[in-house]
Design a protein around this motif. Structure first.
Motif, short mmCIF file in Angstrom:
data_model
loop_
_atom_site.label_atom_id
_atom_site.label_comp_id
_atom_site.label_asym_id
_atom_site.label_seq_id
_atom_site.Cartn_x
_atom_site.Cartn_y
_atom_site.Cartn_z
N PHE A 118 0.79 -1.10 -0.05
CA PHE A 118 0.04 -0.06 0.07
C PHE A 118 1.01 1.45 -0.25
CE2 PHE A 118 -2.57 -3.24 2.37
CZ PHE A 118 -3.57 -3.28 1.48
N PHE A 171 4.31 1.27 1.87
CA PHE A 171 4.43 0.05 2.98
C PHE A 171 3.93 -1.22 2.38
CE2 PHE A 171 1.67 -2.36 6.04
CZ PHE A 171 2.64 -2.47 6.95
N ASN A 227 -1.25 -8.43 15.28
CA ASN A 227 -1.82 -7.63 14.71
C ASN A 227 -0.98 -6.84 13.57
OD1 ASN A 227 -4.16 -7.73 15.96
ND2 ASN A 227 -3.85 -6.22 17.45
N GLY A 228 -1.95 -6.53 12.28
CA GLY A 228 -1.10 -6.07 11.23
C GLY A 228 0.10 -6.85 10.56
N ALA A 229 -0.01 -8.13 10.86
CA ALA A 229 1.05 -8.94 10.10
C ALA A 229 0.67 -9.45 8.89
CB ALA A 229 1.03 -10.44 10.88
N GLY A 230 -0.43 -8.98 8.29
CA GLY A 230 -0.78 -9.28 6.74
C GLY A 230 -1.86 -10.43 6.57
N LYS A 231 -2.35 -10.95 7.62
CA LYS A 231 -3.38 -12.13 7.67
C LYS A 231 -4.46 -11.68 6.57
CE LYS A 231 -4.06 -12.51 11.91
NZ LYS A 231 -3.27 -11.18 12.47
N SER A 232 -5.30 -10.69 7.07
CA SER A 232 -6.41 -10.13 6.12
C SER A 232 -6.14 -10.02 4.65
CB SER A 232 -6.81 -9.07 7.06
OG SER A 232 -7.61 -9.65 8.35
N THR A 233 -5.00 -9.26 4.73
CA THR A 233 -4.49 -8.89 3.33
C THR A 233 -4.42 -9.98 2.35
OG1 THR A 233 -3.44 -6.79 4.41
CG2 THR A 233 -2.80 -7.46 2.21
N GLN A 241 -13.28 -10.30 8.79
CA GLN A 241 -12.67 -10.25 10.19
C GLN A 241 -14.21 -9.30 10.72
OE1 GLN A 241 -9.12 -8.77 10.37
NE2 GLN A 241 -9.05 -8.48 12.50
N GLU A 254 -10.45 -14.71 11.19
CA GLU A 254 -10.62 -14.53 12.62
C GLU A 254 -11.89 -14.64 13.25
OE1 GLU A 254 -8.52 -11.50 15.02
OE2 GLU A 254 -6.97 -11.36 13.25
N1 LIG Z 1 -6.20 -0.48 2.48
C1 LIG Z 1 -5.19 -0.31 3.08
N2 LIG Z 1 -4.28 0.63 2.89
C2 LIG Z 1 -3.39 0.84 3.78
N3 LIG Z 1 -2.95 0.11 4.49
C3 LIG Z 1 -3.44 -1.11 4.71
C4 LIG Z 1 -4.85 -1.44 3.90
N4 LIG Z 1 -5.09 -2.61 4.31
C5 LIG Z 1 -4.24 -2.99 5.33
N5 LIG Z 1 -3.38 -2.22 5.40
C6 LIG Z 1 -1.99 -2.55 6.39
O1 LIG Z 1 -1.63 -3.70 6.17
C7 LIG Z 1 -1.01 -4.09 7.34
C8 LIG Z 1 -1.49 -5.56 7.40
O2 LIG Z 1 -3.10 -5.51 7.64
P1 LIG Z 1 -3.73 -6.86 7.76
O3 LIG Z 1 -5.14 -6.17 7.98
O4 LIG Z 1 -3.43 -7.79 6.70
O5 LIG Z 1 -3.39 -7.45 9.11
P2 LIG Z 1 -3.75 -8.50 9.84
O6 LIG Z 1 -2.88 -9.39 10.09
O7 LIG Z 1 -5.27 -8.94 9.39
O8 LIG Z 1 -4.28 -8.06 11.40
P3 LIG Z 1 -5.40 -7.97 12.40
O9 LIG Z 1 -4.97 -9.13 13.35
O10 LIG Z 1 -5.42 -6.62 13.17
O11 LIG Z 1 -6.49 -8.41 11.46
C9 LIG Z 1 -1.48 -3.39 8.27
O12 LIG Z 1 -0.41 -2.46 8.85
C10 LIG Z 1 -2.35 -2.32 7.85
O13 LIG Z 1 -2.52 -1.14 8.51
#
Ligand SMILES: Nc1ncnc2c1ncn2[C@@H]1O[C@H](COP(=O)(O)OP(=O)(O)OP(=O)(O)O)[C@@H](O)[C@H]1O
Ligand SMILES: [Mg+2]
Lengths: 319, 397
Positions: A15, A18, A40-46, A85, A162
């Protein structure tokens, strides 16, 4: 021969500057429960969002149910169920109306639709709640309904992001019973979680740390790789104060306080249970009340992996 | 890499496949429409908006839009040139409601006076006025009203009538004693540019456009923004549903509501304000539906871009209310606007709708006369829906 439901090669997403997911590769077999673990923020949801066609990868590629996520997102969408999530069913609709809606979206119609709604209600054990407003459901039941609608069209693969976050322990156990049920019926389950105890249910686990997949294996293999050795649990008095002396004991790799006791990990090639026990008991001002061997937990694995990643980062930065 | 066992539903021929895809699209659209209808049912605010607001606004504006005005500019034509006619004129203008801005030698000059916007009306006291008063007969004064000034026309009429009546009555009483009380006074009215002599006829089409614009835009303004806010849109987009199917499905219930609102406006207009229906009803229906579609599309586009219900509502209110009120010819005649506003009014769909409505309702027009209006309304509706679909796809990535 195993059938691969998901194949991921060098997948990445940035993104702006980042990098949320960096060069991830793995595959998931048909009917497997594949766990994705990370802070949190590890990138799982992404990762999940890329695999379900909600987000375009900025690098790499992936096949889901045999379809390239970049080239045939529609075919991917037809073969997957997805539970986001954040709860995202319609609160002002009843349980049945929500299911009917998603059924309709997947092209179900008329009598077949109502039969499938009943079937789904049965499978998530919510028949008596069919006419309840979704807003009135407690968290655990909402999640079950979300699972039901993700599975409504009998997809060969489900992504659960999750699914048990914020749900009470009893409901979590119930939920995992459902997950194991759908997996043994042949559905591939890709699930992310924060809860280490849940991760134990997974056939294999991928560990995400800051956008990188740092480890991937069965829970047992992960433990023996990241936290090798045997662990003895001690309870008693003066143990925590004596931690640094325990660590200096011959053969001991690590000693940490854990709950109301202390976990001592040692290399069984160099020492034995008896000599560790004797050494600890012999320390001044320590009174051992209870000793038992314990298994390493995924929590230990996770901490070790996160530590190593941090060390790597420091070393990488220095060179 | 091994091929997975899962494949999509087997289809025997490309034709069967296309048919399959079509029925799938239809089913998805129906599913979306049903769900949207349930939202409306559960939260009937949009129902009240669609049904209540037209009635309330129409009555409110229909009766009250003639904000009370004084100093209405009037040009006097005194054809009698007698002391009596001068006195009656003095009395008429003494109240201050009507303000004499000049004199003219004959009613023929009215056209030029209105075109130059020098006055809203021309009052003509005909030859013989003094004799009529002397004999206690009706004074047949004439009032020419610029009907384009819809707001002031009704007031001018009433105020001129009552001023003349009381002036001639007072003078008759002075001349003949209390016997004169029963003597009639007559003001013949001619309304120019609006032969109906009633301002509501002119107002109702404008009001219809204004009300429909607000109702329709507000109806759809929340439909997508609500899903952004609750992130249910994510759940929709992992299904095979397409953006245009979501948009069409969402349009259906609001379109029906809009049609009901539209009918309400016309029924109330016809019933309460006696708005006639002189032209082709089909032309009227076409214009109405196209306008409605465009407004719903505008609301949908706002809803997609805004992502947040509050912003969506505000933007929807601003973009529907202001142009359809101020730039459509409803309140201010387009010919009299400053040039930049005239240019902008070309892209205000309410302008074409109002033009078509006035044409069909009052002038008895049909398709040929309002063809251009229909064309512009179609273009606007297509543009909104197309832009909405495009934006929707982009916002998702
Ligand atoms: N649309 C976006 N624009 C900018 N940054 C993003 C976007 N979506 C996610 N991120 C960033 O990417 C990183 C990974 O996000 P992600 O949601 O994949 O984390 P996660 O592992 O699912 O965390 P959580 O346990 O909080 O759900 C985070 O730092 C988040 O801020
Ligand atoms: Mg997440």
């Amino acid at each position: 021969m195993t059938v691969r439901s998901i194949v991921v090669e060098g997948l990445g997403r940035r993104f702006g500057d980042f990098v949320a997911v960096r060069d991830v590769s793995f595959h998931v077999e048909k009917g497997e429960i594949f766990g994705y673990l990370g802070a949190n923020g590890a990138g799982k949801s992404t990762t999940i969002r890329m695999l379900s066609g909600l987000l375009e990868p900025t690098s790499g590629r992936a096949l889901v149910a045999g379809h390239d996520i970049a080239k045939a997102p529609d075919k991917v969408k037809a073969s997957i169920g997805y539970m986001s999530q954040k709860f995202s069913l319609y609160l002002d609709l009843t349980v049945r109306e929500n299911l009917e809606f998603f059924g309709g979206i997947y092209g179900s119609w008329g009598r077949a639709l109502s039969r499938r709604v009943d079937e789904t209600l049965e499978s998530i054990d919510m028949r008596s709640l069919a006419e309840t407003s979704t807003a009135a459901l407690p968290g655990g039941l909402r999640q079950r309904l979300a699972l039901g609608s993700a599975l409504f069209h009998k997809p060969p693969i489900v992504f659960l992001d999750e699914p048990t976050a914020g749900v009470d322990p009893a409901s979590r156990r119930e939920f995992w019973k459902l997950i194991r049920g759908i997996s043994s019926a042949g559905t591939t389950v890709f699930v992310t979680t924060h809860y280490m105890d849940e991760a134990e249910y997974c056939a294999r686990i991928g560990l995400m740390v800051a956008g990188k997949l740092v480890a991937l294996d069965t829970p047992a293999a992960l433990k023996s790789e990241w936290v090798p050795g045997r662990i003895l649990r001690f309870e008693g008095e003066g143990l925590v104060r004596a931690l640094s002396e325990i660590r200096r004991t011959h053969g001991v790799v690590e000693a940490q306080s854990f709950g109301n006791g202390v976990h001592v990990r040692f290399d069984p090639g160099h020492t034995t249970d008896q000599s560790v026990l004797a050494a600890v008991a012999a320390l001044p001002a320590v009174k051992v009340r209870l000793t038992e061997p314990v298994e390493a937990t995924l929590e230990d694995v996770f901490l070790a992996a996160a530590d190593r990643k941090a060390e790597d980062a420091v070393r990488g930065g220095a060179s | 890499m091994t091929a997975p066992t899962e494949t999509s539903a087997p289809t025997s021929s490309p034709r069967a496949a296309r048919k399959h895809a079509r029925s799938g699209a239809l089913r998805r659209i129906v599913a979306i429409a049903r769900k949207e209808a349930l939202h409306v049912q559960r939260d009937p605010r949009s129902l009240y908006l669609a049904l209540g607001m037209p009635i309330v606004l129409l009555l409110l504006f229909g009766y009250g839009v003639s904000f009370d005005m004084d100093h209405l500019p009037v040009v006097l034509v005194d054809e009698d040139r007698t002391p009596e006619s001068r006195e009656i004129a003095d009395r008429v203008f003494a109240s201050g409601d009507l303000h004499m801005v000049g004199r003219a030698s004959s009613g023929d000059e009215a056209h030029g006076i209105f075109a130059r916007r020098e006055a809203h009306a021309v009052l003509i006291l005909p030859r013989g006025t003094s004799e009529s008063i002397g004999r206690g007969e009706a004074v047949e004064a004439q009032l020419l009203i610029d009907g384009v000034e819809a707001n002031s026309a009704a007031q001018l009429q009433g105020k001129a009538e009552s001023a003349l009546r009381s002036a001639s009555l007072a003078m008759s009483v002075e001349a003949m004693g209390p016997r004169a009380v029963a003597i009639p006074t007559e003001v013949r009215l001619s309304t120019w540019f609006n032969p109906e002599e009633r301002s509501q006829l002119y107002l109702v089409p404008g009001l219809a456009a204004y009300i429909l614009a607000i109702v329709a835009v507000l109806l759809t303004a929340l439909t997508v923004s609500r899903e952004w806010e609750r992130s249910s849109i994510q759940q929709l987009f992992v299904t095979p549903v397409r953006t245009y199917e979501i948009m069409l499905g969402k349009l259906v219930p609001y379109f029906l509501l809009g049609v009901v609102a539209e009918m309400t406006v016309f029924v109330v207009g016809a019933w309460v304000f006696d708005v006639p229906m002189r032209g082709d009803p089909l032309a009227l229906a076409s214009a109405s539906l196209l306008f409605l579609l465009g407004m719903l599309g505008q609301g949908m586009l706002i809803s997609i871009v805004a992502r947040n219900q509050m912003v969506a509502t505000q933007v929807a209110t601003m973009t529907s209310m202001l142009p359809s009120m101020l730039l459509s010819g409803f309140v201010f005649p387009i010919e009299n606007m400053p040039l930049p506003l005239q240019v902008i009014s070309n892209v205000v769909p309410a302008r074409y709708f109002i033009h078509a409505l006035r044409g069909v309702l009052l002038r008895g027009n049909g398709f040929p006369e309002i063809g251009f209006d229909l064309l512009m309304l179609t273009a606007f509706a297509c543009l909104m829906l197309f832009a909405g679909t495009k934006r929707f796809k982009r916002e998702l990535a």
